[in-house]
Structure formats: C-alpha cells, structure tokens
Design an enzyme around this catalytic site. Structure first.
Site: not given
Ligand code: I24
Ligand code: DGL
Length: 290
Positions: A29-30, A92, A171, A203, A205
């Site tokens: 993942d990023s 991701c 975040e 996504c 998140h």
C-alpha cells in the site's frame, strides 16, 4: 527418547519455519490506509501469515502521475517477492488502478487488486443498474473502475467522482468531526442528484468515513468496501489454488514494513488493529525517487 524421534522433530520444525514464510500473503500500500484491508484479512483469514509493506515516506499516491505510481508499486513488489510470498494483494486503489496489469505480467504468483472485487460486489448489489465510485484523483483519472464494471455489464451507468480531500481529513484524525461532515456533504453533492443505489468506496481510507457518507447519501444507498470484498476473493483464490494455510499451532507473527517512521506506523497500526506489539521494520526501497 530414540535418535530418530529427535530427527523427526527437527525436520518438522524446519518445515514449519520454511512454511511460515513460503505461506505468507503479501500486502502493499502507499502507506497505512491498506491496514483497512489487513483488518479484514485478520478477521476472514486468521490462519494466514501476513506481510505488509506501506510506502509511508512517499504517501499519498493519489495525486502522483501514473508512471511514478507504477515505479513505486514495482519497487514494493520486488521487496516482498524476496520474502517468498504465495500471493500478492495490492491493497491501494490508486496502485491497483494504474499498475495491476504490469505487476501481474512480471510475477509468477497470483496478484489480486482491489478494483475487480469492488466492481463485482457493486454489480451484485445494484438494483437500479446505476453505480457510483469515489476515489483519489489517480484512481478516477485512470477510469479503472469504469472499465472493470463496463467490461462485465455494458449497460450499467457508472458515475465517478474524485474526493481528494477525504484522505487528509482521515489522516488528521477528523473522521467524526463536523468538518468531515461538511466536507463529505459538499463533495458528494453531485452524486445526490443521480439515481444511484450503490456507491463504491474506492480508496483505502474511505471506510473510516462510511458512517458520515452513509448518513449523507441515505440508507437506500449501499456502500461497497472494496478492501473487504478483496479479502473475500483472496479467500476464494487460496482455496482454488489449494494454498490456504492450515490452523496454526503457534500464534502467528505478522510482519510489517514501512518506508517511514516505524514508531508512527506502530501507533496507528496497533490502535487500528487492536494489537499491542507489532513486528515493524523500516525499509529503504529506492534512493532515486522520493
Ligand atoms: N490515519 C491514516 N494515516 C495517518 C491516520 C494517520 N494519522 C492519524 N490517523 N497518517 O490513515 C499517515 C501519515 N503517517 C503514517 C505513519 O507514518 C508517518 C506518516 C488511515 C488509517 C486507516 C487504518 C487517524 C487514525 C489513527 C488510528 C487508527 C485509524 C486512524 F490515528 F484513521
Ligand atoms: N491508498 C490510497 C488509495 O487507496 C489512498 C492514499 C494515497 O493517496 O496514497 O487510493
């Protein structure tokens, strides 16, 4: 005890050690967002040893050019291939959108992305044949979800929308704040006018925002968590290839790697996964591109 018994035990122990690595599932993942997929894997696949690599130093991938995301994704893949993983999950969405085909062509193990499983689940859920997809700029620009859905069902209406501010709101620990509510309402306004009954959270998140996304879109809209759908498909594939791990006699030590600060990774991951001490190491992928 006879000599032979000892030998047998040793052989078994060596086999166990080897198997514990040969049998791992790799996740890339990023950054830390892919831990939403790991959380599902811990729930749906508790026998499997997981090895996770998050490129936190170069996160976010969402706004980056496709060529760069492909390069970074390849660097992460090459790192995990040295760990002898049996399957690779690109957790991701942005990386899946632009790099899945290329990675698949280069490696011999099965590679699973998050876009096809999310698309399949959306087609299963929609009654009105109209699906929405939200994701990063990179994911939406690639049209990967649209391509995946239309290749299976050409008559389905797909409406894509980039929500670039959603990652930073998660975040900054604001997922439940009034600011997040306002941002979600403002961003998703164009989707409210549409006739969709299914919305893909494209996504890593976005599942953290799902209570406020659901509240804004209304209960008649079904939210699809691409990560959770992906783990269900990984489970199917492990059985299909006959490579699912058997129940373990000892508790598993999953491995976590980050290109950023292991301390910060530990703080977020232990909170999110509700696991106390994690096995986290820092890695250096490339000194060329940051
Ligand atoms: N959530 C994410 N990334 C962060 C964060 C967060 N900080 C607080 N929360 N930071 O992604 C990314 C940048 N860091 C990463 C670590 O190295 C340094 C740079 C979403 C995570 C989804 C599992 C909020 C937060 C948290 C704990 C759990 C969940 C969560 F602090 F969203
Ligand atoms: N992991 C990314 C995704 O799912 C979100 C964070 C980023 O932009 O890197 O698209």
């Amino acid at each position: 005890m006879e000599k032979g018994d000892n030998k047998g035990n040793l052989k078994k122990e060596i086999e166990d050690v080897l198997m514990s690595n040969l049998g791992s599932i790799g996740f890339i993942d990023s950054g830390v967002g892919g831990l939403t997929v790991v959380k599902e894997a811990l729930k749906q696949l508790p026998n499997e040893k997981l090895i996770y690599l998050g490129d936190t130093a170069r996160c976010p991938y969402g706004p980056r050019p496709a060529e760069q995301v492909i390069q970074f994704t390849w660097e992460m893949t090459a790192f995990l291939l040295k760990k002898n993983i049996k399957m690779l999950v690109i957790a991701c969405n942005t990386a899946t959108a632009v790099a899945l085909d290329e990675i698949r062509a280069k490696v011999s193990i099965p590679v699973v992305g998050v876009i096809l499983p999310g698309s399949r689940a959306a087609l299963k859920a929609t009654q009105k044949n109209e699906v929405g997809i939200i994701g990063t700029v990179g994911t939406v620009k690639s049209q990967a979800y649209q391509t995946a859905i239309l290749s299976k069902s050409p008559t389905t209406k797909v409406i894509s929308l980039a929500c670039p501010k959603f990652v930073s709101i998660v975040e900054s620990n604001e997922s439940h704040s009034p600011i997040a509510k306002m941002l979600v309402a403002e961003s998703l306004k164009p989707l409210k006018k549409e006739n969709l009954d299914t919305l893909i959270l494209g996504c890593t998140h976005y599942p953290l925002l799902s209570p406020i996304i659901q509240a804004y879109m209304g209960t008649e809209v079904k939210l699809i968590d691409s990560g959770a759908e992906t783990v269900s498909e990984v489970s199917t594939l492990l059985d299909y290839f006959g490579i699912a791990a058997a129940p373990q006699r000892i508790s598993l030590t999953h491995e976590f790697y980050t290109t950023g600060s292991p301390k910060m990774f530990q703080d977020i991951a232990s909170d999110w996964l509700q696991l106390e001490k994690l096995n986290i190491k820092k890695v250096y992928l490339s000194t060329l591109s940051q």
